[in-house]
Design a protein around this motif. Structure first.
Motif, PDB file in Angstrom:
ATOM      1  N   SER A  97      -6.572  -4.173  -5.300  1.00 32.90           N
ATOM      2  CA  SER A  97      -7.867  -4.845  -5.078  1.00 32.90           C
ATOM      3  C   SER A  97      -8.375  -4.623  -3.663  1.00 32.90           C
ATOM      4  N   ILE A  98      -7.455  -4.702  -2.690  1.00 29.10           N
ATOM      5  CA  ILE A  98      -7.902  -4.473  -1.310  1.00 29.10           C
ATOM      6  C   ILE A  98      -8.411  -3.041  -1.180  1.00 29.10           C
ATOM      7  N   SER A  99      -7.662  -2.087  -1.764  1.00 28.28           N
ATOM      8  CA  SER A  99      -8.058  -0.673  -1.689  1.00 28.28           C
ATOM      9  C   SER A  99      -9.462  -0.487  -2.229  1.00 28.28           C
ATOM     10  N   GLN A 100      -9.718  -1.095  -3.391  1.00 33.16           N
ATOM     11  CA  GLN A 100     -11.037  -0.928  -4.016  1.00 33.16           C
ATOM     12  C   GLN A 100     -12.126  -1.543  -3.152  1.00 33.16           C
ATOM     13  N   LEU A 101     -11.793  -2.673  -2.555  1.00 37.51           N
ATOM     14  CA  LEU A 101     -12.774  -3.387  -1.749  1.00 37.51           C
ATOM     15  C   LEU A 101     -13.153  -2.593  -0.500  1.00 37.51           C
ATOM     16  N   VAL A 102     -12.147  -2.024   0.172  1.00 36.82           N
ATOM     17  CA  VAL A 102     -12.425  -1.333   1.432  1.00 36.82           C
ATOM     18  C   VAL A 102     -12.542   0.175   1.237  1.00 36.82           C
ATOM     19  N   ASN A 103     -12.313   0.612  -0.003  1.00 36.92           N
ATOM     20  CA  ASN A 103     -12.431   2.020  -0.333  1.00 36.92           C
ATOM     21  C   ASN A 103     -11.496   2.905   0.501  1.00 36.92           C
ATOM     22  N   LYS A 104     -10.298   2.398   0.764  1.00 34.37           N
ATOM     23  CA  LYS A 104      -9.269   3.141   1.495  1.00 34.37           C
ATOM     24  C   LYS A 104      -7.935   2.831   0.811  1.00 34.37           C
ATOM     25  N   PRO A 105      -7.014   3.816   0.839  1.00 37.09           N
ATOM     26  CA  PRO A 105      -5.728   3.521   0.196  1.00 37.09           C
ATOM     27  C   PRO A 105      -4.919   2.464   0.955  1.00 37.09           C
ATOM     28  N   ILE A 106      -4.552   1.422   0.277  1.00 37.52           N
ATOM     29  CA  ILE A 106      -3.695   0.376   0.849  1.00 37.52           C
ATOM     30  C   ILE A 106      -2.459   0.294  -0.030  1.00 37.52           C
ATOM     31  N   ASN A 107      -1.301   0.372   0.591  1.00 40.73           N
ATOM     32  CA  ASN A 107      -0.060   0.300  -0.181  1.00 40.73           C
ATOM     33  C   ASN A 107       0.730  -0.941   0.178  1.00 40.73           C
ATOM     34  N   MET A 108       1.876  -1.075  -0.462  1.00 41.33           N
ATOM     35  CA  MET A 108       2.644  -2.291  -0.276  1.00 41.33           C
ATOM     36  C   MET A 108       4.123  -1.963  -0.156  1.00 41.33           C
ATOM     37  N   HIS A 109       4.806  -2.679   0.704  1.00 36.67           N
ATOM     38  CA  HIS A 109       6.268  -2.564   0.780  1.00 36.67           C
ATOM     39  C   HIS A 109       6.884  -3.247  -0.434  1.00 36.67           C
TER      40      HIS A 109
END
Lengths: 164, 195
Positions: free
Chosen positions: B25-37
């Motif tokens: 959801s964060i990725s879609q919102l900011v249009n950048k790849p966000i990953n998670m540990h």
């Protein structure tokens, strides 16, 4: 003389003497209680989390320093041992209601209950509260300068520093 | 507070699924790849929490969102200054944001994160979960976290820290999502998973 900063952790208390400083950080609904004697320049600072230990006495490892009703009498007893003729006074800081939590079980939030409990315990111990900075909904840090007449600095994020 | 290795794995999986959806959801919102540990589940004293994770006097943006429904609890999304700036800038495309605008952006971000997290978990355990509107506060981490556990009637000296950490452009984003279930809720979640 070495001027030390004595840091009091959450659910703990510490006793020290001038010219040391007593510090406790991150007080939210918790309360920092300073009890001091001006003549002997001794002071104790407690960081309690909860008002009342009675519901927890069946636990085998009860942390006395966590509760207002058990921490303050113990800290004051130790202070009296070190300063038998002390005229003790108190200052209290904390008891905020972070995020305006609404509690269902009790009509009062935990910060408010902590304030009431600390004041009641101090009254029982016949220790007058000289100054307080309590309530609201911001966290606080408390720094006590034992060498400067127990001047107590209260820090609140994004607010001016308060001295009590 | 003791859990078997299997139960802890189950909780980790719940957090993995919830956190994965939140990161998407964060990725879609900011249009950048966000990953998670891989999520972290630890039983720590407050002292250890402050030493190992975030120190008690660190000033953070903390957004609180209460979970109501079958499995009550709370989320606390904690961001350092830098991460708060990074994310609100990514969201609004402007680095010179007014403080109110930044807060509003972080509120909305937490709203989206907690809801995508909850939807994913709700489907998994087949329960109804609703999050209240989040509230953001800039304050000392120690004050925020201890007060949240207290407000949720978690009075132990040791607390179960359930946390997802996010990564942006291969750098650790100073952002953590804490999940603080009310007493007994973890057991219900594990029951629902058949563990």
């Amino acid at each position: 003389m070495i001027n030390d900063e004595v840091r009091v952790k959450i659910a703990d208390y510490k006793i020290t003497q001038a010219p040391n400083k007593l510090i406790t950080v991150g007080l939210g609904s918790c309360i920092g209680t300073l009890v001091y004697d001006e003549r002997t320049k001794i002071a104790g600072l407690s960081h309690i989390m909860l008002p009342d230990s009675t519901a927890f006495t069946n636990q085998t490892t009860l942390n006395i320093a966590k509760f207002a009703d058990s921490a303050l009498p113990k800290m004051v007893a130790e202070l009296k041992k070190q300063a038998p003729n002390g005229h003790f006074k108190a200052k209290i800081v904390g008891g905020a209601n972070m995020f305006n939590f609404q509690s269902q079980a009790n009509s009062l939030n935990i910060g408010q209950r902590n304030i009431t409990a600390v004041e009641a315990v101090l009254k029982n111990l016949r220790i007058p509260v000289i100054a307080k900075h309590v309530g609201g909904n911001s966290g606080r840090t408390m720094i006590v300068d034992l060498a400067a007449d127990f001047d107590t600095t209260v820090r609140i994020v994004h607010h001016d520093v308060v001295h009590i | 507070m003791t859990y078997s290795a299997l139960q802890l794995d189950g909780l980790k999986e719940i957090m993995n699924i919830g956190g994965g959806h939140a990161a998407t959801s964060i990725s879609q919102l900011v249009n950048k790849p966000i990953n998670m540990h891989v999520p972290e589940i630890k039983i720590l004293t407050y002292q250890a929490l402050y030493q190992q994770i975030i120190s008690d006097d660190t000033e953070v943006y903390a957004t609180f969102s209460q979970v109501i429904g079958d499995l009550p609890g709370a989320f606390l999304f904690v961001l350092g200054d830098q991460a708060a700036n990074q994310l609100s800038t990514l969201m609004l495309g402007d680095s010179e944001l007014l403080p109110e605008l930044k807060r509003s952006a972080l509120n909305e971000l937490t709203n989206i994160i907690t809801n995508s997290f909850l939807n994913a978990i709700a489907n998994l355990v087949n329960k109804q979960l609703i999050a209240s509107l989040p509230q953001v506060q800039y304050d000392f981490f120690g004050a925020v976290i201890s007060s949240t556990y207290m407000a949720l009637d978690q009075y132990d000296d040791q607390i179960m820290v359930i946390r997802n950490e996010f990564i942006y452009e291969e750098a650790r984003l100073d952002a953590s999502l804490f999940f603080i279930p009310q007493v007994g809720v973890l057991e219900q979640m594990l029951d629902a998973l058949g563990i």
